[in-house]
Design a protein around this motif. Sequence first.
Motif, PDB file in Angstrom:
ATOM      1  N   ALA A  84     -11.680  18.518   6.925  1.00 43.87           N
ATOM      2  CA  ALA A  84     -11.214  17.264   6.384  1.00 43.87           C
ATOM      3  C   ALA A  84     -11.158  16.160   7.264  1.00 43.87           C
ATOM      4  CB  ALA A  84      -9.795  17.365   5.665  1.00 43.87           C
ATOM      5  N   ALA A  85     -10.832  16.352   8.669  1.00 46.31           N
ATOM      6  CA  ALA A  85     -10.966  15.419   9.531  1.00 46.31           C
ATOM      7  C   ALA A  85     -12.062  14.809   9.885  1.00 46.31           C
ATOM      8  CB  ALA A  85     -10.254  16.023  10.897  1.00 46.31           C
ATOM      9  N   GLN A  86     -13.354  15.512   9.370  1.00 45.11           N
ATOM     10  CA  GLN A  86     -14.592  14.837   9.464  1.00 45.11           C
ATOM     11  C   GLN A  86     -14.951  13.809   8.483  1.00 45.11           C
ATOM     12  OE1 GLN A  86     -17.500  18.197   9.974  1.00 45.11           O
ATOM     13  NE2 GLN A  86     -15.812  19.429  10.789  1.00 45.11           N
ATOM     14  N   ILE A  87     -14.124  13.745   7.603  1.00 45.12           N
ATOM     15  CA  ILE A  87     -14.292  12.759   6.360  1.00 45.12           C
ATOM     16  C   ILE A  87     -13.498  11.536   6.800  1.00 45.12           C
ATOM     17  CG2 ILE A  87     -14.227  12.599   3.906  1.00 45.12           C
ATOM     18  CD1 ILE A  87     -16.130  14.739   4.969  1.00 45.12           C
ATOM     19  N   PRO A  88     -14.179  10.257   6.297  1.00 38.76           N
ATOM     20  CA  PRO A  88     -13.456   9.186   6.801  1.00 38.76           C
ATOM     21  C   PRO A  88     -12.343   8.881   5.772  1.00 38.76           C
ATOM     22  CG  PRO A  88     -15.428   8.545   5.890  1.00 38.76           C
ATOM     23  CD  PRO A  88     -15.524  10.147   5.895  1.00 38.76           C
ATOM     24  N   ALA A  89     -11.380   7.817   6.032  1.00 42.73           N
ATOM     25  CA  ALA A  89     -10.482   7.351   4.957  1.00 42.73           C
ATOM     26  C   ALA A  89     -11.132   6.976   3.719  1.00 42.73           C
ATOM     27  CB  ALA A  89      -9.563   6.290   5.874  1.00 42.73           C
ATOM     28  N   GLY A  90     -10.589   7.536   2.687  1.00 43.18           N
ATOM     29  CA  GLY A  90     -11.163   7.020   1.475  1.00 43.18           C
ATOM     30  C   GLY A  90     -11.765   8.342   0.855  1.00 43.18           C
ATOM     31  N   SER A  91     -11.983   9.575   1.816  1.00 42.47           N
ATOM     32  CA  SER A  91     -12.449  10.783   1.260  1.00 42.47           C
ATOM     33  C   SER A  91     -13.946  10.636   0.560  1.00 42.47           C
ATOM     34  CB  SER A  91     -11.556  11.406   0.258  1.00 42.47           C
ATOM     35  OG  SER A  91     -10.272  11.739   0.670  1.00 42.47           O
ATOM     36  N   ASN A  92     -14.759   9.500   1.160  1.00 46.23           N
ATOM     37  CA  ASN A  92     -16.124   9.417   0.465  1.00 46.23           C
ATOM     38  C   ASN A  92     -16.094   9.242  -0.972  1.00 46.23           C
ATOM     39  OD1 ASN A  92     -17.186   9.633   3.138  1.00 46.23           O
ATOM     40  ND2 ASN A  92     -17.622  11.701   2.800  1.00 46.23           N
ATOM     41  N   GLY A  93     -14.826   8.702  -1.415  1.00 47.52           N
ATOM     42  CA  GLY A  93     -14.823   8.101  -2.722  1.00 47.52           C
ATOM     43  C   GLY A  93     -14.329   9.132  -3.766  1.00 47.52           C
ATOM     44  N   VAL A  94     -13.920  10.569  -3.166  1.00 46.53           N
ATOM     45  CA  VAL A  94     -13.347  11.424  -4.027  1.00 46.53           C
ATOM     46  C   VAL A  94     -11.832  11.035  -4.107  1.00 46.53           C
ATOM     47  CG1 VAL A  94     -12.817  13.796  -4.165  1.00 46.53           C
ATOM     48  CG2 VAL A  94     -14.935  13.326  -3.214  1.00 46.53           C
ATOM     49  N   ILE A  95     -11.173  11.272  -5.398  1.00 46.24           N
ATOM     50  CA  ILE A  95      -9.821  10.841  -5.502  1.00 46.24           C
ATOM     51  C   ILE A  95      -9.444  12.298  -6.326  1.00 46.24           C
ATOM     52  CG2 ILE A  95      -8.332   9.845  -7.292  1.00 46.24           C
ATOM     53  CD1 ILE A  95      -9.884   7.224  -6.501  1.00 46.24           C
ATOM     54  N   ALA A  96      -8.241  12.627  -5.898  1.00 50.51           N
ATOM     55  CA  ALA A  96      -7.418  13.910  -6.342  1.00 50.51           C
ATOM     56  C   ALA A  96      -6.275  13.133  -7.262  1.00 50.51           C
ATOM     57  CB  ALA A  96      -6.666  14.643  -5.449  1.00 50.51           C
ATOM     58  N   ALA A  97      -6.371  13.306  -8.584  1.00 52.93           N
ATOM     59  CA  ALA A  97      -5.146  12.986  -9.500  1.00 52.93           C
ATOM     60  C   ALA A  97      -4.384  14.233  -9.613  1.00 52.93           C
ATOM     61  CB  ALA A  97      -5.956  12.573 -10.714  1.00 52.93           C
ATOM     62  N   MET A  98      -3.234  14.063  -8.845  1.00 48.57           N
ATOM     63  CA  MET A  98      -2.304  15.239  -8.911  1.00 48.57           C
ATOM     64  C   MET A  98      -1.069  14.829  -9.333  1.00 48.57           C
ATOM     65  SD  MET A  98      -4.149  17.996  -7.947  1.00 48.57           S
ATOM     66  CE  MET A  98      -5.704  18.221  -7.408  1.00 48.57           C
ATOM     67  N   ALA A  99      -0.075  14.643  -8.383  1.00 47.02           N
ATOM     68  CA  ALA A  99       1.237  14.163  -8.999  1.00 47.02           C
ATOM     69  C   ALA A  99       1.170  12.730  -9.200  1.00 47.02           C
ATOM     70  CB  ALA A  99       2.196  14.459  -7.916  1.00 47.02           C
ATOM     71  N   ASN A 100       2.187  12.093 -10.166  1.00 49.19           N
ATOM     72  CA  ASN A 100       2.173  10.681 -10.397  1.00 49.19           C
ATOM     73  C   ASN A 100       3.690  10.395  -9.669  1.00 49.19           C
ATOM     74  OD1 ASN A 100       1.977   8.190 -11.269  1.00 49.19           O
ATOM     75  ND2 ASN A 100       2.140   8.999 -13.575  1.00 49.19           N
ATOM     76  N   VAL A 101       3.734   9.180  -9.331  1.00 44.18           N
ATOM     77  CA  VAL A 101       5.019   8.559  -8.947  1.00 44.18           C
ATOM     78  C   VAL A 101       6.176   8.931  -9.784  1.00 44.18           C
ATOM     79  CG1 VAL A 101       6.118   6.662  -8.236  1.00 44.18           C
ATOM     80  CG2 VAL A 101       3.657   6.662  -7.727  1.00 44.18           C
ATOM     81  N   MET A 102       7.472   9.307  -9.305  1.00 46.48           N
ATOM     82  CA  MET A 102       8.481   9.636 -10.082  1.00 46.48           C
ATOM     83  C   MET A 102       8.975   8.435 -11.087  1.00 46.48           C
ATOM     84  SD  MET A 102      11.768  11.891  -9.040  1.00 46.48           S
ATOM     85  CE  MET A 102      12.789  12.583 -10.066  1.00 46.48           C
ATOM     86  N   GLN A 103       9.175   8.754 -12.133  1.00 38.89           N
ATOM     87  CA  GLN A 103       9.747   7.883 -13.006  1.00 38.89           C
ATOM     88  C   GLN A 103      10.460   8.844 -13.951  1.00 38.89           C
ATOM     89  OE1 GLN A 103      10.170   4.429 -13.579  1.00 38.89           O
ATOM     90  NE2 GLN A 103      11.864   4.990 -14.780  1.00 38.89           N
TER      91      GLN A 103
END
Length: 535
Positions: free
Chosen positions: A336-355
């Motif tokens: 993962a450290a070889q990948i720049p900030a932003g993960s080359n556009g990959v987004i992980a939709a995991m947890a949401n902010v708590m409400q």
Amino acid sequence: MTASGPVFLAIDAGTGSARALAFDIEGRLVAHASQEWSHAPVPGHPGGTVFDTDNGWNAISTSIRTVVDSLDGRPVAAVAASSMREGFVLYDADGVELWACPNTDGRARAEADDLVREGIADEIYRIAGDWVSITAPSRVRWIARHRPDIIARARHIGMLSDWVATRLTGRFVTEPTCGSSSALFDLRTRGWSEDLARAVGVNPGILPAVVECGAVIGGVTAAAAATTGLPAGTPVVAGGADTQLALHGIDARPGAPTIVAGTFWQTTAVVAEPLIDPERRLRTLCHVSPNTWMVEGIGFLSGLAMRWFRDAMCPDAVALAASRGTSAFALMEEWAAQIPAGSNGVIAAMANVMQADAWHQAAPAFVGFDINDAATSSRGAFIRAIEEAAAIVAAAHLDILSALTDGRALAERTVTFTGGSSAGTLWPRVIADATGLDTLVTPAPEATSYGAARLAARGIGASLPPMGHPDRIVHPDPSDRDAYREISARWHRVYRDVMSISGDDLPALFTPPGAARTAGAELPARPAHLAENLG
């Protein structure tokens, strides 16, 4: 202090594993053992999970015996247990377990909705500081509706750390940290609220006595000695909830924010009053010391997602890491450290902010990867995306904590990072850049167990020092910090869009363990052009 001196044993019944760790009087880790576990689904009840007390005790007792055998005769001076929160056990009059669930149990959504409609959920939040989505009130109602025979036979109730102590001593007690995660506590008195118990159908007569953390509960019974290898009579001391014990292990300063990063992540601060979020976003529980509480936002799936990715997508990492004398997670972070900030556009939709009162989660998903470009959409990009998602949610929780404490929580522009995920090298960097805060990394990831060991020592009049000063301080990188402002904004946009794809009629919607979608809280409408937020 000699190599033959006594040790203090911590037992941790966590979401993902059972662990036993022995520390000496100087606070050094002497021996440890663990067994990963999982919690079986409940047939016919989506989201339901079971805590198997027989197999669970086998995992715990085996871990304890492994540690005891490795001590070469060094005595165990005292024992204390920590555990995941919210999960609980019901017993019959003979102390036999009738029913148990882990914190991941989510079968009681309809019952939680009932509590909302009846107005009881509001009263629970006002008194107990927590919503009904992940706590005992809705689960007790589920049992009453689907297994009334269990309610009729129940004579004792205990949280999971209490269950460990009961298995060791035969006694039924609780303490404020895990006890308050039941949502049946009065935060102000740090004890059971009989009014709340009656309101949700719990007979107050089954509620155990409350002792403070660090109090001696009893001694190891002959039966427990036979299975664990601990000498009969070994003092068993009241431990507590995993997050609070981690804060105790590192001696978290009041008001200073901490991210406790295990299977789930808690972004939290210790406060001197039972502070209730007026907007019902975060939750409040009792802390270890009398007259202290903690406010927290929960990030579901953060550590669990990394473990899943290891097992499902990186089976080769385990053997390869072992050949290099490192861990699979360390090797995954190298990728993962070889990948720049932003993960080359990959987004992980995991947890949401708590409400807490209307907490919706998207079905876990990865968005933005390019199947035509394996070099940029590599495993490293997915791993970094998991880490970025966790850090972005933690940053949102820090903002809420700051607002609740009138800015005091972030006044020093630092956050402490502890727990299993803090052992990595990349994750602290991502947190620093996503939050803009100096990230203080604890010297070991065993903060929860160390907190339990400190309480075990306290119970017999000894004292273990708090975990030492941070062994690393990661400062935000100005260029990456600027990038993460846009990366975070994009993550929130995409998360809303991914969540909107699922509706009440689609089973793909993931609600966090035990979290009910409350009455009157609608999912956002699906955007007309979903792709607009993916660029």
